[in-house]
Scaffold this active site. Structure first.
Site, PDB file in Angstrom:
ATOM      1  N   HIS A  59     -14.670  56.348  45.041  1.00 62.35           N
ATOM      2  CA  HIS A  59     -14.503  57.778  45.329  1.00 62.35           C
ATOM      3  C   HIS A  59     -13.407  58.381  44.449  1.00 62.35           C
ATOM      4  O   HIS A  59     -13.607  59.421  43.798  1.00 62.35           O
ATOM      5  CB  HIS A  59     -14.159  57.946  46.819  1.00 62.35           C
ATOM      6  CG  HIS A  59     -13.797  59.349  47.216  1.00 62.35           C
ATOM      7  ND1 HIS A  59     -14.636  60.128  47.993  1.00 62.35           N
ATOM      8  CD2 HIS A  59     -12.701  60.121  46.973  1.00 62.35           C
ATOM      9  CE1 HIS A  59     -14.070  61.306  48.202  1.00 62.35           C
ATOM     10  NE2 HIS A  59     -12.890  61.316  47.591  1.00 62.35           N
ATOM     11  N   GLU A  60     -12.242  57.722  44.411  1.00 63.84           N
ATOM     12  CA  GLU A  60     -11.122  58.226  43.620  1.00 63.84           C
ATOM     13  C   GLU A  60     -11.421  58.153  42.126  1.00 63.84           C
ATOM     14  O   GLU A  60     -10.991  59.016  41.352  1.00 63.84           O
ATOM     15  CB  GLU A  60      -9.849  57.442  43.948  1.00 63.84           C
ATOM     16  CG  GLU A  60      -9.395  57.540  45.405  1.00 63.84           C
ATOM     17  CD  GLU A  60      -9.099  58.965  45.838  1.00 63.84           C
ATOM     18  OE1 GLU A  60      -8.798  59.810  44.968  1.00 63.84           O
ATOM     19  OE2 GLU A  60      -9.175  59.238  47.051  1.00 63.84           O
ATOM     20  N   HIS A  63     -13.223  61.262  41.027  1.00 64.17           N
ATOM     21  CA  HIS A  63     -12.306  62.358  40.691  1.00 64.17           C
ATOM     22  C   HIS A  63     -11.674  62.130  39.325  1.00 64.17           C
ATOM     23  O   HIS A  63     -11.625  63.026  38.479  1.00 64.17           O
ATOM     24  CB  HIS A  63     -11.187  62.440  41.734  1.00 64.17           C
ATOM     25  CG  HIS A  63     -11.624  62.887  43.090  1.00 64.17           C
ATOM     26  ND1 HIS A  63     -12.377  64.023  43.305  1.00 64.17           N
ATOM     27  CD2 HIS A  63     -11.396  62.356  44.328  1.00 64.17           C
ATOM     28  CE1 HIS A  63     -12.598  64.170  44.600  1.00 64.17           C
ATOM     29  NE2 HIS A  63     -12.025  63.172  45.236  1.00 64.17           N
ATOM     30  N   ASP A 163     -10.988  67.224  49.824  1.00 68.12           N
ATOM     31  CA  ASP A 163     -11.772  67.768  48.723  1.00 68.12           C
ATOM     32  C   ASP A 163     -12.398  69.106  49.098  1.00 68.12           C
ATOM     33  O   ASP A 163     -12.554  69.988  48.246  1.00 68.12           O
ATOM     34  CB  ASP A 163     -12.867  66.778  48.321  1.00 68.12           C
ATOM     35  CG  ASP A 163     -12.290  65.458  47.827  1.00 68.12           C
ATOM     36  OD1 ASP A 163     -11.187  65.483  47.239  1.00 68.12           O
ATOM     37  OD2 ASP A 163     -12.918  64.411  48.040  1.00 68.12           O
TER      38      ASP A 163
END
Length: 359
Positions: A59-60, A63, A163
């Site tokens: 997930h990170e 980004h 987010d």
């Protein structure tokens, strides 16, 4: 982040795990032992937590790698018991870019959940009584799918620092501008946080923790964006201090202590004929005194690796760097020679004066 174990790099980004993560694994193991689980069940529960945090890392990375497309680097991703933190240099200020960076993380979880849904058979026939209570080999991947869906929904909350708050800000910024969009998104986030806290008192205390996290995250984001707006268009020269105390490399610790006691400075620039050679903090000075180095030249106890700014640099960039590094002060150079120093306190005073002049 201090007390973190380096797990290596992915796509050039350092992956760290904070020592408190071990407490989470220990708590999971303790819980399984308390309920009478054998070794294999305990290891499976720990494995599930590790699998969840692999999804968090991905997930990170979503980004971070999206931000890289816009020239924004990520120094590290740190795993904490409450989740992961990607240390982006900054968030893009253009609404379209911020929207894509904010959506990239949850999009990764959507992809993971979709792939699991494709490969897993129907839930029909799966016992429902303890489906969410105990991790087994049968429900392991189903629960992992469920967690990824929850991560998407949780991050969709329209409040900073989730987010969803950044997505809302980006959408509003297309019409209202970044500052006004941040104010609206932050205010909405704080109202939502108060609602979480209120509900938490009656149903789930964990919601109180989430509410506090959201409230202060929204407040912090709003303040930082307002500050950066005040600083826009100003140079470091306008916000630096020109009245400061310096030390020569040959000055002794005793002489430095004398200047520390006589004035209000807690940190010193070490310079020789206008050339910066290092910095000396109060803690370094106190440690030298404890080590009985009173007659030692400060050149031997100072920090020789010094980050500097130029007088023509943007004041907003200096503010961002000071917020990120938590350094006590930075020397400011002009034509390679010391012209001043800058710290967070002085920039905050500059912001207060600018704000007062506007009212």
């Amino acid at each position: 982040m201090k007390w973190s174990l380096n797990l290596g790099r992915i796509a050039g980004i350092k992956i760290l795990v904070h020592w408190t993560f071990a407490l989470l694994l220990g708590w999971v193991a303790f819980t399984e032992v308390q309920r009478g689980s054998d070794l294999s069940a305990t290891l499976l529960a720990i494995g599930f937590i590790l699998a969840v945090f692999c999804c968090v890392v991905l997930h990170e990375l979503g980004h971070a790698l999206t931000a890289r497309n816009y020239g924004i680097n990520t120094k590290m991703i740190t795993l904490l018991p409450i989740g992961g933190v990607a240390s982006l240099e900054k968030m893009p200020e253009k609404p379209k870019q911020e929207l894509l960076v904010a959506l990239a993380g949850p999009a990764v979880n959507v992809v993971i959940a979709f792939l699991l849904w494709l490969v897993l058979p129907s839930l029909q026939g799966m016992p429902a009584d303890d489906f969410f209570l105990r991790i087994t080999a049968d429900n392991f991947l189903y629960l992992l799918l469920f967690v990824n869906v929850v991560l998407v929904l949780f991050n969709a909350i329209p409040a900073f620092p989730m987010d969803g708050g950044r997505v809302l800000r980006a959408l509003l910024a297309f019409k209202l501008g970044r500052v006004r969009a941040t104010q609206i998104a932050a205010n909405l986030g704080q109202l939502l946080a108060i609602f979480f806290v209120f509900i938490g008192f009656f149903y789930n205390p964990f919601l109180i923790l989430i509410g506090a996290f959201v409230f202060f995250g929204a407040y912090s984001e709003n303040i930082i964006v307002q500050h950066l707006d005040f600083l826009r268009g100003h140079s470091v020269r306008e916000g630096m201090m020109t009245n400061y105390v310096t030390l020569a490399p040959t000055d002794t610790v005793r002489e430095a202590v004398g200047k520390l006691l006589m004035g209000s400075e807690h940190e010193f620039i070490i310079e020789e004929e206008g050339r910066v050679t290092g910095t000396l903090t109060r803690s370094q000075l106190i440690q030298a005194v404890k080590d009985e180095q009173m007659e030692t030249p400060v050149a031997r106890v100072m920090s020789s690796e010094v980050r500097t700014f130029n007088v023509q640099d943007k004041l907003s960039e200096a503010y961002t760097e000071l917020q990120k590094s938590r350094a006590p002060l930075y020397p400011v150079l002009e034509n390679g020679r010391l012209a001043g120093v800058i710290n967070t306190d002085n920039i905050n005073e500059f912001i207060m004066i600018k704000s007062a002049l506007m009212h």
